[in-house]
Write an enzyme that holds these catalytic residues in place. Structure first.
Site, short mmCIF file in Angstrom:
data_model
loop_
_atom_site.label_atom_id
_atom_site.label_comp_id
_atom_site.label_asym_id
_atom_site.label_seq_id
_atom_site.Cartn_x
_atom_site.Cartn_y
_atom_site.Cartn_z
N ARG A 192 61.34 36.29 6.37
CA ARG A 192 60.46 36.57 7.50
C ARG A 192 60.19 38.07 7.60
O ARG A 192 61.02 38.89 7.25
CB ARG A 192 61.10 36.08 8.82
CG ARG A 192 60.96 34.58 9.04
CD ARG A 192 61.51 34.16 10.38
NE ARG A 192 62.94 34.41 10.49
CZ ARG A 192 63.49 35.45 11.08
NH1 ARG A 192 62.74 36.36 11.69
NH2 ARG A 192 64.79 35.59 11.09
N TYR A 199 56.17 32.37 2.58
CA TYR A 199 57.59 32.09 2.71
C TYR A 199 58.03 31.62 4.09
O TYR A 199 57.68 32.23 5.11
CB TYR A 199 58.43 33.33 2.35
CG TYR A 199 59.80 32.95 1.84
CD1 TYR A 199 60.00 32.66 0.49
CD2 TYR A 199 60.89 32.84 2.69
CE1 TYR A 199 61.24 32.28 0.01
CE2 TYR A 199 62.14 32.47 2.22
CZ TYR A 199 62.31 32.19 0.87
OH TYR A 199 63.54 31.81 0.41
N LYS A 240 59.11 28.45 13.26
CA LYS A 240 59.33 29.54 14.22
C LYS A 240 58.08 29.84 15.04
O LYS A 240 58.16 30.11 16.23
CB LYS A 240 59.79 30.80 13.49
CG LYS A 240 60.99 30.60 12.59
CD LYS A 240 62.21 30.15 13.35
CE LYS A 240 63.32 29.82 12.36
NZ LYS A 240 64.64 29.88 12.90
N HIS A 266 66.52 28.69 19.73
CA HIS A 266 66.97 28.78 18.34
C HIS A 266 68.39 28.21 18.25
O HIS A 266 69.36 28.93 18.06
CB HIS A 266 66.95 30.25 17.90
CG HIS A 266 67.11 30.47 16.42
ND1 HIS A 266 67.55 31.66 15.90
CD2 HIS A 266 66.87 29.67 15.36
CE1 HIS A 266 67.59 31.58 14.57
NE2 HIS A 266 67.18 30.38 14.23
N SER A 289 69.76 34.11 12.86
CA SER A 289 69.44 33.62 11.52
C SER A 289 70.58 33.91 10.55
O SER A 289 71.14 35.01 10.54
CB SER A 289 68.16 34.28 11.03
OG SER A 289 67.12 34.01 11.93
N CYS A 316 73.59 32.80 10.51
CA CYS A 316 74.89 33.02 11.16
C CYS A 316 75.64 31.70 11.42
O CYS A 316 76.51 31.66 12.28
CB CYS A 316 74.73 33.81 12.44
SG CYS A 316 74.27 35.53 12.13
N ASP A 325 68.45 23.92 13.72
CA ASP A 325 67.83 25.25 13.89
C ASP A 325 67.11 25.43 15.23
O ASP A 325 67.10 26.53 15.76
CB ASP A 325 66.83 25.49 12.74
CG ASP A 325 66.44 26.95 12.58
OD1 ASP A 325 67.33 27.81 12.56
OD2 ASP A 325 65.23 27.24 12.49
N ARG A 369 66.60 29.26 -0.25
CA ARG A 369 66.66 28.17 0.73
C ARG A 369 66.52 26.81 0.07
O ARG A 369 65.94 26.69 -1.01
CB ARG A 369 65.51 28.34 1.75
CG ARG A 369 65.59 29.62 2.58
CD ARG A 369 66.25 29.38 3.91
NE ARG A 369 66.57 30.61 4.61
CZ ARG A 369 67.05 30.62 5.86
NH1 ARG A 369 67.24 29.49 6.52
NH2 ARG A 369 67.36 31.76 6.45
P1 GTP Z 1 69.04 30.10 9.63
O1 GTP Z 1 68.58 28.91 8.84
O2 GTP Z 1 68.61 31.40 9.02
O3 GTP Z 1 68.67 30.04 11.08
O4 GTP Z 1 70.64 30.18 9.45
P2 GTP Z 1 71.89 29.35 10.03
O5 GTP Z 1 72.29 29.92 11.34
O6 GTP Z 1 71.63 27.89 9.96
O7 GTP Z 1 73.07 29.75 9.02
P3 GTP Z 1 73.87 28.90 7.92
O8 GTP Z 1 74.69 27.79 8.50
O9 GTP Z 1 72.93 28.52 6.84
O10 GTP Z 1 74.89 30.00 7.39
C1 GTP Z 1 74.49 31.23 6.86
C2 GTP Z 1 75.58 31.82 6.00
O11 GTP Z 1 76.80 31.96 6.74
C3 GTP Z 1 75.92 30.94 4.79
O12 GTP Z 1 76.14 31.78 3.67
C4 GTP Z 1 77.18 30.26 5.21
O13 GTP Z 1 77.95 29.88 4.10
C5 GTP Z 1 77.87 31.28 6.12
N1 GTP Z 1 78.70 30.63 7.17
C6 GTP Z 1 78.34 29.57 7.94
N2 GTP Z 1 79.34 29.21 8.79
C7 GTP Z 1 80.35 30.08 8.57
C8 GTP Z 1 81.67 30.24 9.14
O14 GTP Z 1 82.10 29.50 10.03
N3 GTP Z 1 82.42 31.28 8.67
C9 GTP Z 1 81.95 32.11 7.68
N4 GTP Z 1 82.76 33.10 7.27
N5 GTP Z 1 80.74 31.98 7.11
C10 GTP Z 1 79.94 30.99 7.54
C1 SPV Z 2 65.59 31.85 10.31
O1 SPV Z 2 65.32 32.94 9.78
O2 SPV Z 2 66.14 31.78 11.45
C2 SPV Z 2 65.29 30.59 9.61
C3 SPV Z 2 64.56 30.65 8.34
O3 SPV Z 2 65.63 29.53 10.12
S1 SPV Z 2 62.85 30.87 8.54
O4 SPV Z 2 62.23 29.54 8.58
O5 SPV Z 2 62.34 31.61 7.41
O6 SPV Z 2 62.56 31.54 9.79
MN MN Z 3 66.70 29.81 12.07
#
Ligand code: GTP
Ligand code: SPV
Ligand code: MN
Length: 591
Positions: free
Chosen positions: A81, A209, A218, A238, A260, A262, A287, A376
């Site tokens: 983004r 992207y 979003k 979110h 994002s 996290c 999400d 992704r």
């Molecule tokens: P968006 O799709 O961008 O909104 O992200 P998201 O909030 O869904 O994050 P996601 O669950 O994909 O995790 C992002 C990164 O953090 C990945 O590399 C995970 O492996 C890592 N991660 C997720 N949960 C944990 C956790 O509880 N502890 C740690 N140390 N890392 C984590």
């Molecule tokens: C984020 O960045 O919080 C996502 C991925 O979930 S995107 O769809 O690129 O915004």
């Molecule tokens: Mn997101």
């Protein structure tokens, strides 16, 4: 079952006059070679995929280990983004607020018209009617995305409900969000993501992207929807939505907002550790949550999406077996690396090794990671082994607790509980988190990210916090509000908390608090579990680490509160007085 387009007596292009007229005017402006109305049928997706494979825009993946999976590589300058190129175009600049880049709507339209003029010559214009949310839910909202990217069509077909049913709903509703998208020349100098909440429209140019291009996500479901939600009395957030069934068989739903990359996707499909027998986890969304006050005084949530656009790196059988299994079939990968036998590969996998990097070059560690950190997967939610049987309920699911969180090496404890809704709004507004690869820019710097909505709130944050306070005051049975931090580190930089499945220990404490079963200790920032309040059975975390995780350091927090006060000053006297009072109360308790 949906009827295929060729069986219809009325062509798709004639189902809604408003959509038809809009498509005609866009066609005139962009001059495409052809126009394709997406019916959302399996045959359509199969044919489009085959075409992209023929053209080399998609690569097939090892069909023995990854059946039905393909790989897309984006332009190397188009990998995330672009918050610095994302605008909210309201008539009054103050309505967009200090949290958004703003442009005058007239000026923005003029600028975008110049970019869109003739931009689809030699290309096909795709019309994607889509529905955000279950097609039969009164809480769902529709839109139409016009795009010249077949890759966007494939993604939208997974992420939303596209085709005839959506178009019929649009014809009946008489209202839809207009999203116009072109990849343009993929030139970062000619890239803009514009939002016109007052007109319910989006114009996106120059990126193919993720959140820049899949306009249902979003742009619509957060930026435009947050604006609509404010005028209609609900919240577009979110947040993941997850159902937790305890060993007694009761299910409670949580909605959790983390910035994002996290941990939302991972928490939404968490696998309970063996040492916590009897728990079951059901994913509703990973999400975005649309939250509505229900007639029973509770908050009810639907997931507007139908698929996941998830972070690939870090996914492995140990961190999340569900996610790992989910993406082994019928998944579209973007910007991952390849092994010698054409399997997708990414950092965090414990098997295989990369031979080709995300840009298609021979892998050389000198060039950085093999898979892009923001690579992704796009996959249907139905492929999720923990997909909730209530995920498609038209009225949504009732929310017991709301959870905010950030990625902080220090300061924020593992978990704390807000004293009440108003304090909870302050807790949400105080979220700060280290930046990640999900957006272009520096990674790892702490920034304020209220409610994890900094990049996504379609209007002035001060008005948004006021709206949050208003919604709470209308709820007879409001959810309790929590803050978590899975990412606190020790002095050697090691995570203090194992995270992933073990996060259930923290969530189960929350649910026990909500049912009055668990204790907590009061602190200036809220209520924290004492070490003995968390179920640590079978978990290898030392008492020292646990103590560190549950520490609220007054000197650090005095700085945190001062920083928050300075941040709120940017919003001037539009900030609700109640929030200032909540902040002063915390300040006073810290002494
Ligand atoms: P968006 O799709 O961008 O909104 O992200 P998201 O909030 O869904 O994050 P996601 O669950 O994909 O995790 C992002 C990164 O953090 C990945 O590399 C995970 O492996 C890592 N991660 C997720 N949960 C944990 C956790 O509880 N502890 C740690 N140390 N890392 C984590
Ligand atoms: C984020 O960045 O919080 C996502 C991925 O979930 S995107 O769809 O690129 O915004
Ligand atoms: Mn997101």
């Amino acid at each position: 079952m949906a009827i295929a387009a060729h069986q219809l007596t009325t062509p798709l292009s004639e189902l809604s006059r408003d959509v038809g007229e809009w498509v005609r005017s866009v066609r005139e402006l962009t001059q495409p070679r052809a126009v394709h109305w997406c019916d959302g049928s399996e045959a359509e997706i199969r044919e489009l995929t085959a075409q992209l494979l023929r053209d080399g825009e998609l690569k097939p993946l090892n069909s023995e280990f990854f059946p039905g999976c393909t790989l897309a590589r984006s332009h190397p300058s188009d990998v995330a983004r672009v918050e610095h190129l994302t605008y909210i175009c309201t008539r009054s600049k103050e309505d967009a607020g200090p949290n958004n880049h703003w442009m005058d709507p007239e000026a923005a339209h003029t600028k975008m018209r110049d970019l869109f003029r003739g931009c689809m010559r030699e290309r096909t214009l795709y019309v994607i009617p889509y529905c955000m949310g279950p097609i039969d839910s009164p809480l769902s909202r529709c839109g139409v995305e016009i795009t010249d990217s077949p890759y966007v069509v494939l993604n939208m077909a997974i992420m939303t409900r596209i085709g005839q049913a959506a178009l019929e709903r649009i014809a009946a509703d008489g209202k839809f969000v207009r999203g116009l998208h072109s990849i343009g020349e993929l030139n970062p100098e000619r890239r803009f993501i514009m939002h016109f909440p007052e007109e319910l429209s989006i114009e996106s140019f120059g990126s193919g992207y993720g959140g820049n291009a899949l306009l249902g996500k979003k742009c619509h479901a957060l930026r435009i929807a947050s604006w609509q939600a404010r005028t209609e009395g609900w919240l577009a957030e979110h947040m993941l939505i997850v159902g937790l069934q305890n060993p007694q068989g009761e299910t409670h739903y949580l909605a959790c907002a983390f910035p994002s990359a996290c941990g939302k996707t991972n928490l939404a499909m968490l696998i309970p550790p063996d040492s916590l027998p009897g728990w079951k986890v059901f994913t509703v969304g990973d999400d975005i949550a649309w939250l509505h006050p229900g007639p029973d005084g509770r908050l009810w949530a639907i997931n507007p999406e139908a698929g996941y656009f998830g972070v690939v790196p870090g996914t492995n059988p140990d961190t999340n077996r569900n996610a790992y299994d989910m993406i082994r079939r019928d998944t579209l990968f973007t910007n991952v690396a390849l092994t010698a036998d054409n399997q997708p590969w990414w950092e965090g996998l414990t098997t295989g090794k990369p031979v080709i990097d995300w840009q298609g070059r021979p892998y050389d560690p000198k060039n950085g990671p093999a898979a892009h950190p923001n690579s992704r997967f796009t996959v249907s939610a139905k492929r999720n082994p923990s997909y909730s049987p209530h995920a498609e309920d038209p009225q949504g699911v009732p929310i017991t607790a709301l959870v905010f969180g950030g990625r902080r090496r220090e300061v924020a404890p593992l978990v704390y509980e807000a004293r009440d809704w108003a304090h909870g709004v302050l807790v949400g507004a105080s979220v700060a988190s280290e930046t990640t690869a999900a957006a272009v820019g520096q990674v790892g710097v702490v920034r304020r990210d209220p409610m994890a909505m900094q990049p996504f709130c379609g209007y002035n944050f001060a008005d948004y916090w006021r709206h949050w306070l208003n919604v709470g005051s209308k709820l007879a049975r409001p959810p309790r509000i929590y803050h978590v931090n899975w990412f606190r580190r020790d002095t050697n930089g090691k995570f203090l908390w194992p995270g992933y499945g073990e996060n259930l220990r923290v969530l189960s404490w929350m649910l026990d608090r909500c049912s009055g079963k668990a204790s907590a200790a009061e602190s200036p920032i809220g209520n924290l579990p004492r070490p003995e309040d968390l179920n640590m059975k079978g978990l290898n975390v030392t008492q020292d680490a646990l103590k560190a995780l549950l520490t609220v350091e007054p000197s650090q927090w005095r700085k945190e509160v001062a920083d928050m006060r300075a941040y709120l000053e940017k919003y001037g006297n539009r900030v609700p007085a109640q929030m200032q009072q909540e902040l002063s109360a915390v300040e006073k308790k810290l002494g």
